[in-house]
Design a protein around this motif. Sequence first.
Motif, PDB file in Angstrom:
ATOM      1  N   ALA A 198       0.828  -1.205   0.000  1.00 11.02           N
ATOM      2  CA  ALA A 198       0.000   0.000   0.000  1.00 11.02           C
ATOM      3  C   ALA A 198       0.865   1.258   0.000  1.00 11.02           C
ATOM      4  O   ALA A 198       0.635   2.199  -0.766  1.00 11.02           O
ATOM      5  N   MET A 199       1.887   1.300   0.871  1.00 12.20           N
ATOM      6  CA  MET A 199       2.760   2.466   0.931  1.00 12.20           C
ATOM      7  C   MET A 199       3.495   2.680  -0.384  1.00 12.20           C
ATOM      8  O   MET A 199       3.652   3.815  -0.854  1.00 12.20           O
ATOM      9  N   ARG A 200       3.963   1.594  -0.972  1.00 12.94           N
ATOM     10  CA  ARG A 200       4.685   1.690  -2.240  1.00 12.94           C
ATOM     11  C   ARG A 200       3.789   2.235  -3.344  1.00 12.94           C
ATOM     12  O   ARG A 200       4.200   3.093  -4.143  1.00 12.94           O
ATOM     13  N   LEU A 201       2.545   1.759  -3.393  1.00 12.59           N
ATOM     14  CA  LEU A 201       1.622   2.224  -4.416  1.00 12.59           C
ATOM     15  C   LEU A 201       1.259   3.696  -4.216  1.00 12.59           C
ATOM     16  O   LEU A 201       1.117   4.447  -5.186  1.00 12.59           O
ATOM     17  N   VAL A 202       1.123   4.130  -2.969  1.00 10.81           N
ATOM     18  CA  VAL A 202       0.858   5.544  -2.694  1.00 10.81           C
ATOM     19  C   VAL A 202       2.044   6.393  -3.136  1.00 10.81           C
ATOM     20  O   VAL A 202       1.891   7.406  -3.828  1.00 10.81           O
ATOM     21  N   GLN A 203       3.239   5.980  -2.752  1.00 12.63           N
ATOM     22  CA  GLN A 203       4.426   6.757  -3.078  1.00 12.63           C
ATOM     23  C   GLN A 203       4.642   6.869  -4.582  1.00 12.63           C
ATOM     24  O   GLN A 203       5.014   7.936  -5.097  1.00 12.63           O
ATOM     25  N   HIS A 204       4.424   5.783  -5.302  1.00 13.25           N
ATOM     26  CA  HIS A 204       4.742   5.757  -6.725  1.00 13.25           C
ATOM     27  C   HIS A 204       3.531   5.997  -7.624  1.00 13.25           C
ATOM     28  O   HIS A 204       3.661   5.906  -8.853  1.00 13.25           O
ATOM     29  N   SER A 205       2.396   6.326  -7.042  1.00 12.25           N
ATOM     30  CA  SER A 205       1.250   6.657  -7.879  1.00 12.25           C
ATOM     31  C   SER A 205       1.585   7.853  -8.761  1.00 12.25           C
ATOM     32  O   SER A 205       2.176   8.829  -8.294  1.00 12.25           O
ATOM     33  N   PRO A 206       1.203   7.829 -10.033  1.00 13.14           N
ATOM     34  CA  PRO A 206       1.450   8.996 -10.889  1.00 13.14           C
ATOM     35  C   PRO A 206       0.567  10.189 -10.534  1.00 13.14           C
ATOM     36  O   PRO A 206       0.825  11.306 -10.971  1.00 13.14           O
ATOM     37  N   ILE A 207      -0.439   9.956  -9.710  1.00 13.19           N
ATOM     38  CA  ILE A 207      -1.401  10.998  -9.339  1.00 13.19           C
ATOM     39  C   ILE A 207      -0.951  11.671  -8.048  1.00 13.19           C
ATOM     40  O   ILE A 207      -0.562  10.995  -7.096  1.00 13.19           O
ATOM     41  N   PRO A 208      -0.996  13.000  -7.963  1.00 11.66           N
ATOM     42  CA  PRO A 208      -0.647  13.689  -6.723  1.00 11.66           C
ATOM     43  C   PRO A 208      -1.492  13.194  -5.552  1.00 11.66           C
ATOM     44  O   PRO A 208      -2.706  13.015  -5.676  1.00 11.66           O
ATOM     45  N   THR A 209      -0.840  12.976  -4.415  1.00  7.70           N
ATOM     46  CA  THR A 209      -1.523  12.475  -3.222  1.00  7.70           C
ATOM     47  C   THR A 209      -1.377  13.484  -2.093  1.00  7.70           C
ATOM     48  O   THR A 209      -0.314  14.089  -1.905  1.00  7.70           O
ATOM     49  N   LEU A 210      -2.442  13.647  -1.330  1.00  7.01           N
ATOM     50  CA  LEU A 210      -2.501  14.630  -0.246  1.00  7.01           C
ATOM     51  C   LEU A 210      -3.004  13.959   1.019  1.00  7.01           C
ATOM     52  O   LEU A 210      -4.062  13.320   1.012  1.00  7.01           O
ATOM     53  N   ALA A 211      -2.269  14.104   2.114  1.00  8.67           N
ATOM     54  CA  ALA A 211      -2.727  13.648   3.424  1.00  8.67           C
ATOM     55  C   ALA A 211      -3.285  14.850   4.181  1.00  8.67           C
ATOM     56  O   ALA A 211      -2.545  15.792   4.478  1.00  8.67           O
ATOM     57  N   ALA A 212      -4.576  14.828   4.456  1.00  3.93           N
ATOM     58  CA  ALA A 212      -5.247  15.889   5.213  1.00  3.93           C
ATOM     59  C   ALA A 212      -5.305  15.445   6.668  1.00  3.93           C
ATOM     60  O   ALA A 212      -6.142  14.612   7.037  1.00  3.93           O
ATOM     61  N   ALA A 257      -2.207  21.613 -15.080  1.00  2.00           N
ATOM     62  CA  ALA A 257      -2.140  20.573 -16.110  1.00  2.00           C
ATOM     63  C   ALA A 257      -1.797  19.226 -15.477  1.00  2.00           C
ATOM     64  O   ALA A 257      -0.745  19.101 -14.837  1.00  2.00           O
ATOM     65  N   PRO A 258      -2.636  18.217 -15.642  1.00  2.00           N
ATOM     66  CA  PRO A 258      -2.363  16.915 -15.014  1.00  2.00           C
ATOM     67  C   PRO A 258      -1.113  16.237 -15.560  1.00  2.00           C
ATOM     68  O   PRO A 258      -0.418  15.535 -14.828  1.00  2.00           O
ATOM     69  N   LEU A 259      -0.803  16.446 -16.836  1.00  2.00           N
ATOM     70  CA  LEU A 259       0.412  15.847 -17.382  1.00  2.00           C
ATOM     71  C   LEU A 259       1.653  16.464 -16.745  1.00  2.00           C
ATOM     72  O   LEU A 259       2.652  15.775 -16.517  1.00  2.00           O
ATOM     73  N   SER A 260       1.582  17.758 -16.440  1.00  2.00           N
ATOM     74  CA  SER A 260       2.704  18.399 -15.746  1.00  2.00           C
ATOM     75  C   SER A 260       2.901  17.785 -14.368  1.00  2.00           C
ATOM     76  O   SER A 260       4.036  17.489 -13.955  1.00  2.00           O
ATOM     77  N   ALA A 261       1.812  17.582 -13.637  1.00  2.00           N
ATOM     78  CA  ALA A 261       1.903  17.013 -12.294  1.00  2.00           C
ATOM     79  C   ALA A 261       2.501  15.612 -12.336  1.00  2.00           C
ATOM     80  O   ALA A 261       3.402  15.274 -11.542  1.00  2.00           O
ATOM     81  N   ARG A 293       7.337  12.089 -11.452  1.00  2.00           N
ATOM     82  CA  ARG A 293       8.267  11.079 -11.964  1.00  2.00           C
ATOM     83  C   ARG A 293       9.701  11.599 -11.988  1.00  2.00           C
ATOM     84  O   ARG A 293      10.642  10.880 -11.628  1.00  2.00           O
ATOM     85  N   PHE A 294       9.880  12.864 -12.396  1.00  2.00           N
ATOM     86  CA  PHE A 294      11.228  13.437 -12.452  1.00  2.00           C
ATOM     87  C   PHE A 294      11.849  13.542 -11.063  1.00  2.00           C
ATOM     88  O   PHE A 294      13.027  13.247 -10.870  1.00  2.00           O
ATOM     89  N   ILE A 295      11.059  13.995 -10.095  1.00  2.00           N
ATOM     90  CA  ILE A 295      11.591  14.144  -8.742  1.00  2.00           C
ATOM     91  C   ILE A 295      11.962  12.786  -8.160  1.00  2.00           C
ATOM     92  O   ILE A 295      12.994  12.634  -7.493  1.00  2.00           O
ATOM     93  N   GLU A 296      11.139  11.770  -8.420  1.00  2.00           N
ATOM     94  CA  GLU A 296      11.459  10.426  -7.944  1.00  2.00           C
ATOM     95  C   GLU A 296      12.758   9.935  -8.577  1.00  2.00           C
ATOM     96  O   GLU A 296      13.583   9.301  -7.911  1.00  2.00           O
ATOM     97  N   ARG A 297      12.960  10.224  -9.850  1.00  2.00           N
ATOM     98  CA  ARG A 297      14.213   9.828 -10.525  1.00  2.00           C
ATOM     99  C   ARG A 297      15.410  10.521  -9.880  1.00  2.00           C
ATOM    100  O   ARG A 297      16.454   9.900  -9.630  1.00  2.00           O
TER     101      ARG A 297
END
Length: 260
Positions: A90-104, A204-208, A213-217
């Motif tokens: 679960a943690m791995r999928l959250v971290q590597h999801s291509p979609i921005p994730t927010l913890a409120a 722009a979602p493609l920018s996000a 991906r770039f920051i993870e690299r």
Amino acid sequence: MSGHVDLSREGFVARLTLDSPGKYNAVSQSMWIQIGDIVEELSTDDRIRCIVFSGASDKAFSSGGDIDEFESIRGTKEKAEAYGRHCHRAMRLVQHSPIPTLAAIRGICMGGGLELAAHCDLRVASDNSRFAIPIARLGAVLAYPEMEGLVRLVGGPTALELLLESRTFYAQEAREKGLVQRVVAADEFNDEIEKTIERIVENAPLSARTHKRFIERLRAKHEPLNTDELAEGYACFDTEDYKTGYRSFLAKSRPVFQGK
């Protein structure tokens, strides 16, 4: 009850709510499985532009792992390894999801709840939130995948401080340590969360996705970027979103991005 994870979709936003009645939203094994399954499915949905994690009440984001399960599910090394596969997935999928994730984060954010939040991209906390990783009080340790997000955010020395002392601290200190990016007054929290989501989904979602991906690299590898990787930084200029963005800027109008 072992608790559950509620999923709701509102336009470009998917909201995952941790809900364990009477347990301050403690995360059970079944909830880790649900988180992994839901995030895995959402990550392939081009319509979703933000995934938001929250607790079911103002009192807690999550108090951590469900201790009622420890004897039956984590009572031996073999059982703990099996349990770990679910929460680490679960943690791995959250971290590597291509979609921005927010913890409120409101109220208690401890143990496994903090580990989950640490794997999100953004963490916004109410000023009355409380944080801790008290696993040493249970005679246990964080496995490497559970510790990864924490060390990435605050570094080894501060992570060790939190693990050695097991003390509870408040949102402002969490901000100073780098655990959360923003602290908001409790009575303004919901409004700020909605504004944060709005800012994310209007861009722009493609920018996000590309920036994630770039920051993870850059975090993961220390060797120089190769020719193909460098070229990826310019692929955006052939997209419809880029044309929409600069034309809207010139026209002084709000862009409506399509993710193409």
